[in-house]
Design an enzyme around this catalytic site. Structure first.
Site, PDB file in Angstrom:
ATOM      1  N   ASP A   1      -3.784   5.485   3.808  1.00  0.00           N
ATOM      2  CA  ASP A   1      -3.238   6.236   4.931  1.00  0.00           C
ATOM      3  C   ASP A   1      -3.328   7.751   4.850  1.00  0.00           C
ATOM      4  O   ASP A   1      -3.710   8.395   5.799  1.00  0.00           O
ATOM      5  CB  ASP A   1      -1.773   5.843   5.139  1.00  0.00           C
ATOM      6  CG  ASP A   1      -1.591   4.338   5.212  1.00  0.00           C
ATOM      7  OD1 ASP A   1      -2.573   3.604   5.037  1.00  0.00           O
ATOM      8  OD2 ASP A   1      -0.465   3.896   5.452  1.00  0.00           O
TER       9      ASP A   1
ATOM     10  N   GLN B   1      -6.805  -3.488   9.847  1.00  0.00           N
ATOM     11  CA  GLN B   1      -6.945  -2.944   8.480  1.00  0.00           C
ATOM     12  C   GLN B   1      -8.242  -3.455   7.866  1.00  0.00           C
ATOM     13  O   GLN B   1      -8.924  -4.292   8.459  1.00  0.00           O
ATOM     14  CB  GLN B   1      -5.747  -3.381   7.629  1.00  0.00           C
ATOM     15  CG  GLN B   1      -4.677  -2.302   7.482  1.00  0.00           C
ATOM     16  CD  GLN B   1      -3.578  -2.665   6.505  1.00  0.00           C
ATOM     17  OE1 GLN B   1      -3.346  -3.834   6.235  1.00  0.00           O
ATOM     18  NE2 GLN B   1      -2.885  -1.656   5.989  1.00  0.00           N
TER      19      GLN B   1
ATOM     20  N   GLU C   1       3.855  -0.233  -7.064  1.00  0.00           N
ATOM     21  CA  GLU C   1       2.923  -0.079  -5.946  1.00  0.00           C
ATOM     22  C   GLU C   1       1.714   0.763  -6.374  1.00  0.00           C
ATOM     23  O   GLU C   1       0.578   0.451  -6.035  1.00  0.00           O
ATOM     24  CB  GLU C   1       3.665   0.591  -4.782  1.00  0.00           C
ATOM     25  CG  GLU C   1       2.874   0.692  -3.489  1.00  0.00           C
ATOM     26  CD  GLU C   1       3.695   1.345  -2.371  1.00  0.00           C
ATOM     27  OE1 GLU C   1       4.864   1.714  -2.612  1.00  0.00           O
ATOM     28  OE2 GLU C   1       3.146   1.479  -1.252  1.00  0.00           O
TER      29      GLU C   1
ATOM     30  N   TYR D   1       8.365  -2.623   2.488  1.00  0.00           N
ATOM     31  CA  TYR D   1       7.491  -3.177   3.539  1.00  0.00           C
ATOM     32  C   TYR D   1       7.880  -4.646   3.758  1.00  0.00           C
ATOM     33  O   TYR D   1       7.179  -5.560   3.300  1.00  0.00           O
ATOM     34  CB  TYR D   1       6.020  -3.113   3.116  1.00  0.00           C
ATOM     35  CG  TYR D   1       5.545  -1.769   2.592  1.00  0.00           C
ATOM     36  CD1 TYR D   1       5.348  -0.689   3.450  1.00  0.00           C
ATOM     37  CD2 TYR D   1       5.262  -1.599   1.236  1.00  0.00           C
ATOM     38  CE1 TYR D   1       4.889   0.537   2.961  1.00  0.00           C
ATOM     39  CE2 TYR D   1       4.799  -0.377   0.744  1.00  0.00           C
ATOM     40  CZ  TYR D   1       4.623   0.683   1.606  1.00  0.00           C
ATOM     41  OH  TYR D   1       4.166   1.885   1.115  1.00  0.00           O
TER      42      TYR D   1
HETATM   43  C1  9WN Z   1       1.519   1.582   6.898  1.00  0.00           C
HETATM   44  C2  9WN Z   1       1.684  -2.367   2.882  1.00  0.00           C
HETATM   45  C3  9WN Z   1       0.941  -1.137   3.373  1.00  0.00           C
HETATM   46  C4  9WN Z   1      -0.510  -1.115   2.879  1.00  0.00           C
HETATM   47  C5  9WN Z   1      -1.174   0.223   3.134  1.00  0.00           C
HETATM   48  C6  9WN Z   1      -0.308   1.337   2.573  1.00  0.00           C
HETATM   49  C7  9WN Z   1       1.099   1.270   3.182  1.00  0.00           C
HETATM   50  C8  9WN Z   1       2.072   1.421   5.472  1.00  0.00           C
HETATM   51  C9  9WN Z   1       3.128   2.490   5.214  1.00  0.00           C
HETATM   52  O1  9WN Z   1       1.664   0.016   2.923  1.00  0.00           O
HETATM   53  O2  9WN Z   1       0.958   1.523   4.579  1.00  0.00           O
HETATM   54  O3  9WN Z   1       0.630   0.541   7.168  1.00  0.00           O
HETATM   55  O4  9WN Z   1       4.179   2.414   5.876  1.00  0.00           O
HETATM   56  O5  9WN Z   1       2.922   3.376   4.396  1.00  0.00           O
HETATM   57  O6  9WN Z   1      -0.867   2.576   2.788  1.00  0.00           O
HETATM   58  O7  9WN Z   1      -2.446   0.220   2.552  1.00  0.00           O
HETATM   59  O8  9WN Z   1      -1.248  -2.111   3.505  1.00  0.00           O
HETATM   60  O9  9WN Z   1       1.547  -2.482   1.497  1.00  0.00           O
END
Ligand code: 9WN
Length: 469
Positions: A189, A127, A419, A50
């Site tokens: 999610d 969120q 995570e 991310y």
């Molecule tokens: C979509 C960043 C984010 C968290 C969420 C988690 C995951 C994203 C993904 O990662 O979501 O927003 O691509 O899976 O579910 O809670 O904020 O850590």
């Protein structure tokens, strides 16, 4: 351990106790993770998985930074708020322009966030609104009280605008709770709680237009949502985007989530404290908090089952799935004692605490939906443990809270700054060097025994920032 507040930790296996030396090492490791994920302006949730700034992640991360570097803590939140839209929504992703489009899907080109402030690319979803709570904590940890107050003065109007957006534009159920329009807005999610509402979403006759998933490049695909779920995520996001992110259109997914709303309520109480610190009028926030409390208990508490449940506004009923979302209303300081005790008993039950007591599972450990690998369908999360421990302390349940905090440190000590964690074995899953896990470690380690979250603690805290301005 029990909900009566005993101080022992019988869930911990022998030899699984964090020593002072472990704890010191853990704190250094957590600081190193945040430092490595700091981009110069904000902190990525994870470098590879991310690589941008996420909404509620930023709140947890700011609380962690506040223990290490108060300037970065403030920057973290202000960087996210840079992406706030004119309608008040705080987007769930603020994209780093220096990162390639292909590094994350759906990226800036997907969201086409024309309504975001000029020069900032964001998503169009929001969120769980943990920001006011995080801002208060950042200011209170600030060694420079004037800098803390100045920070609060800068963010207060923006936090108020977000809360007004939720109250004004997301009140689809008409009772004052905020409705989420996409599972990504819940932060959890692919929670089993979304299976039913998602199954009712009609896909286009020819299927969902092609897209390329990027989320399985760096982690085990078995830990990620199924293709069927992802199709619906992408479809819902496209429909919301193509409708101009308007909240007054018919939505295919519309849910009042107990976790989202409990966090909003907790943040509203923080906004009361912030207003009082700034000498602003706290009455409107008090009023919103009272309304949210009444609606949370009135609409989402299922007295017969003894659980809070999400309300599916499309189907017009509560979603009967046991998930961690049901436990979040512990964040409501006004929860009647008998309800708090029932929620705590549920948290402590084998539905959420595995035989090794590794933390709180995200989904029912005894239910048919359990998947110990797939991210929100069973695994334990450090940020949720942290939130729930705060909730427990708010009701004087310091014993269970202390155990939850200790097991969180031990889990991370054993399996790394991951995570999420397998709820039965404690094995680390998902991305490594995860920012909110590091942040939870820093806050828990710095606050052994907890400071308390009730109104008396709030008054003590207010004294620390000296007289109102
Ligand atoms: C979509 C960043 C984010 C968290 C969420 C988690 C995951 C994203 C993904 O990662 O979501 O927003 O691509 O899976 O579910 O809670 O904020 O850590």
């Amino acid at each position: 351990m029990g909900c009566a507040g005993s101080r022992r930790a019988p869930h911990l296996r022998e030899g699984m106790t964090t020593t002072a030396a472990d704890a010191a090492g853990l704190v250094r490791a957590a600081e190193a993770v945040l430092a490595a994920n700091w981009t110069g302006r904000s902190t990525v949730a994870s470098r590879r998985q991310y690589p941008h700034q996420w909404g509620w992640d930023a709140a947890f991360i700011a609380v962690g930074w506040a223990r290490v570097d108060e300037r970065r803590a403030a920057h973290e939140l202000e960087s996210l708020l840079r992406g706030q839209w004119a309608d008040g929504r705080v987007p769930h992703i603020v994209f780093d322009p220096g990162v390639a489009e292909e590094a994350y899907f759906p990226g800036p080109r997907f969201w086409r966030s024309a309504a975001a402030p000029a020069g900032v690319a964001t998503s169009g979803l929001t969120q769980p609104p943990l920001y006011a709570r995080a801002a208060l904590e950042v200011a209170l940890r600030s060694r420079d009280a004037e800098a803390g107050r100045a920070f609060l003065r800068r963010v207060y109007p923006r936090l108020g605008a977000l809360h007004a957006y939720l109250a004004g534009r997301r009140n689809a159920g008409g009772a004052g709770l905020a409705a989420i329009v996409h599972p990504w807005e819940s932060g959890l999610d692919d929670s089993p709680a979304w299976d039913e509402p998602l199954a009712a979403v009609e896909l286009p006759p020819g299927g969902v237009a092609p897209y390329e998933r990027r989320d399985r490049e760096h982690v085990d695909p078995r830990e990620r949502p199924t293709d069927a779920a992802y199709d619906r995520f992408v479809h819902l996001a496209r429909v919301y985007r193509d409708g101009g992110y308007a909240d007054d259109r018919d939505a295919a997914f519309l849910v009042e989530d107990p976790l989202f709303n409990a966090i909003w309520l907790w943040s509203t109480h923080a906004l009361v404290e912030i207003a009082e610190l700034l000498g602003a009028d706290a009455a409107p926030h008090h009023e919103v908090a009272a309304g949210l409390h009444a609606a949370l208990v009135g609409r989402l508490w299922d007295a017969r089952r003894g659980r809070f449940l999400p309300r599916d506004l499309i189907a017009g009923r509560l979603v009967d799935r046991r998930t961690v979302q049901s436990l979040a209303p512990l964040l409501d300081p006004d929860l009647p004692a008998e309800i708090a005790a029932r929620v705590c008993a549920e948290l402590e039950s084998p539905h959420f605490r595995g035989p090794q007591g590794l933390g709180v599972a995200s989904a029912d450990l005894l239910g048919p939906d359990l998947d110990c690998r797939r991210y929100w369908r069973g695994p334990v999360w450090a940020n949720l443990n942290w939130l729930l421990a705060r909730g427990l302390r708010q009701h004087g349940l310091h014993g269970p809270a202390g155990v939850l905090e200790a097991t969180t440190l031990e889990l991370v000590c054993r399996s790394g700054m991951r995570e999420y964690f397998d709820p039965l074995t404690g094995a680390g899953r998902g991305a490594a060097d995860f920012s909110w896990t590091a942040a939870a470690v820093l806050d828990i380690a710095a606050n052994p025994g907890g400071e308390g979250c009730g109104r008396r603690a709030a008054r003590r805290r207010a004294g620390r920032l000296a007289k109102p301005i």
